[in-house]
Scaffold this motif. Sequence first.
Motif, PDB file in Angstrom:
ATOM      1  N   TYR A   1      -3.912  -0.179  10.082  1.00 48.59           N
ATOM      2  CA  TYR A   1      -4.405   0.934  10.911  1.00 48.59           C
ATOM      3  C   TYR A   1      -3.371   2.055  11.004  1.00 48.59           C
ATOM      4  N   PHE A   2      -2.113   1.651  11.092  1.00 52.24           N
ATOM      5  CA  PHE A   2      -1.030   2.642  11.165  1.00 52.24           C
ATOM      6  C   PHE A   2      -0.322   2.786   9.817  1.00 52.24           C
ATOM      7  N   ALA A   3      -1.070   2.608   8.727  1.00 50.48           N
ATOM      8  CA  ALA A   3      -0.469   2.642   7.385  1.00 50.48           C
ATOM      9  C   ALA A   3       0.186   3.981   7.083  1.00 50.48           C
ATOM     10  N   HIS A   4      -0.370   5.083   7.601  1.00 48.03           N
ATOM     11  CA  HIS A   4       0.195   6.403   7.319  1.00 48.03           C
ATOM     12  C   HIS A   4       1.573   6.583   7.945  1.00 48.03           C
ATOM     13  N   VAL A   5       1.927   5.724   8.889  1.00 48.65           N
ATOM     14  CA  VAL A   5       3.273   5.752   9.470  1.00 48.65           C
ATOM     15  C   VAL A   5       4.124   4.603   8.927  1.00 48.65           C
ATOM     16  N   VAL A   6       3.510   3.439   8.772  1.00 43.22           N
ATOM     17  CA  VAL A   6       4.255   2.253   8.339  1.00 43.22           C
ATOM     18  C   VAL A   6       4.795   2.433   6.922  1.00 43.22           C
ATOM     19  N   ILE A   7       3.958   2.941   6.005  1.00 47.03           N
ATOM     20  CA  ILE A   7       4.396   3.092   4.617  1.00 47.03           C
ATOM     21  C   ILE A   7       5.551   4.086   4.483  1.00 47.03           C
ATOM     22  N   PRO A   8       5.506   5.281   5.112  1.00 47.74           N
ATOM     23  CA  PRO A   8       6.696   6.152   5.044  1.00 47.74           C
ATOM     24  C   PRO A   8       7.950   5.511   5.619  1.00 47.74           C
ATOM     25  N   VAL A   9       7.810   4.753   6.714  1.00 46.71           N
ATOM     26  CA  VAL A   9       8.977   4.084   7.291  1.00 46.71           C
ATOM     27  C   VAL A   9       9.544   3.064   6.304  1.00 46.71           C
ATOM     28  N   ALA A  10       8.651   2.272   5.657  1.00 50.13           N
ATOM     29  CA  ALA A  10       9.113   1.262   4.705  1.00 50.13           C
ATOM     30  C   ALA A  10       9.780   1.902   3.491  1.00 50.13           C
ATOM     31  N   ILE A  11       9.183   2.975   2.964  1.00 51.01           N
ATOM     32  CA  ILE A  11       9.781   3.648   1.804  1.00 51.01           C
ATOM     33  C   ILE A  11      11.107   4.295   2.188  1.00 51.01           C
TER      34      ILE A  11
END
Length: 400
Positions: A54-64
Amino acid sequence: MTRTRVAGLKHRATLPANDVTPLVPKGLRVSAALSWRFLVIIGALYVIIWLLGYFAHVVIPVAIALLLAALMAPGVGKLVEWRVPRSLATVIVLVGGIAVVGGVLTFVITEFTNGLPQLQSQVNDSLDAIQKWLSDGPLHVNKEQIRSFLQNTVDTIKANQSAITSGAITTAATIGEVLTGLLLTLFILIFFLFDGAGIWRFVVRGVPAPVRDRVDVAGRRGFSSLVSYVRATAAVAVFDAVGIGIGLWIVGVPLVVPLAALVFLTAFIPIIGALVAGTVAVLIALVANGFISALVVLAIVIGIMQIESHVLQPLLLGRAVKLHPLAVVLAIGVGLIAAGIAGALLSVPLLAVLNAGVRSLLHEGGTDPDEVDVLDDAASQPNAVEDDEESESEEESPRP
């Protein structure tokens, strides 16, 4: 009558008349207890995965950004050791990284644009050769059938023009989301490089005091494992790109630089990335230069991958990131199903971090967090000495 039997009779006498617990077999009670606990764990994991999606648009930038921080942190740390202010060291590393990436992308795009006309002419020649083989070869397909097939293909494209247009609009929206994600990643990366230690200390404050140091050490071990993984993977990616690029240049395959860049980028996804990049290189060699060249390129790709698997991976990743190949394959498969390409890219680093962190939590205690240098490869191996001592004691102990 023994005391145990008397105690059992007294216990039964105190149980309510409608209590059927003693009538349920012990195996069934144990199975039921394990089952509901298993369902609770699966439910909790499902909720966590749903929230991450659900929060992929925030989680993915944080992980990258965390991956990039693991790659750039040694450079910032080295500049700080040379008495450069941390803010200036962060700016130098970021600007240098952006300049290198921008220069490489510009060079790749220029080479692709310059090599595209040659590839188009070679593709046209290959299509003419295929058409001639279809008509004069063992299949004996006449020109009318070939022309009809091409016309049907064009008609199909025209009939689905609206779908293609909507797909292009969706692609444009996706490009906008990607650009937004890149800006967010850059913003997060700046803070990770400048004050990553402070951010981690703030996070650890939420852990109960009795286990705070142990969790702190486990987190540092995990990030050290991530640094080792990214560093080793980058070295392997450079080797793959240079080796396959030289092989393609010797064979005379067009678009050598873009293909080498594709090999470098996909090398960050273990196993699957190499397979995809190698397949693209072989297909371009087949279309542009013919069957023999494609076989030579296939042999080059297989040779490079064998060197990577049997020499570089054990040498660079074996000591720092102790992951079984089966665990890597399963992690990539789960990540690909759960989150697509981003999941495949992040699954193995996440597994490496969890591996080091969990091992530290289970086998390590009493270590001062300040003693763990996250930029040192050895810091990703918790209790290496104690593990060796335990194994030696097990070997020396007499067997029954």
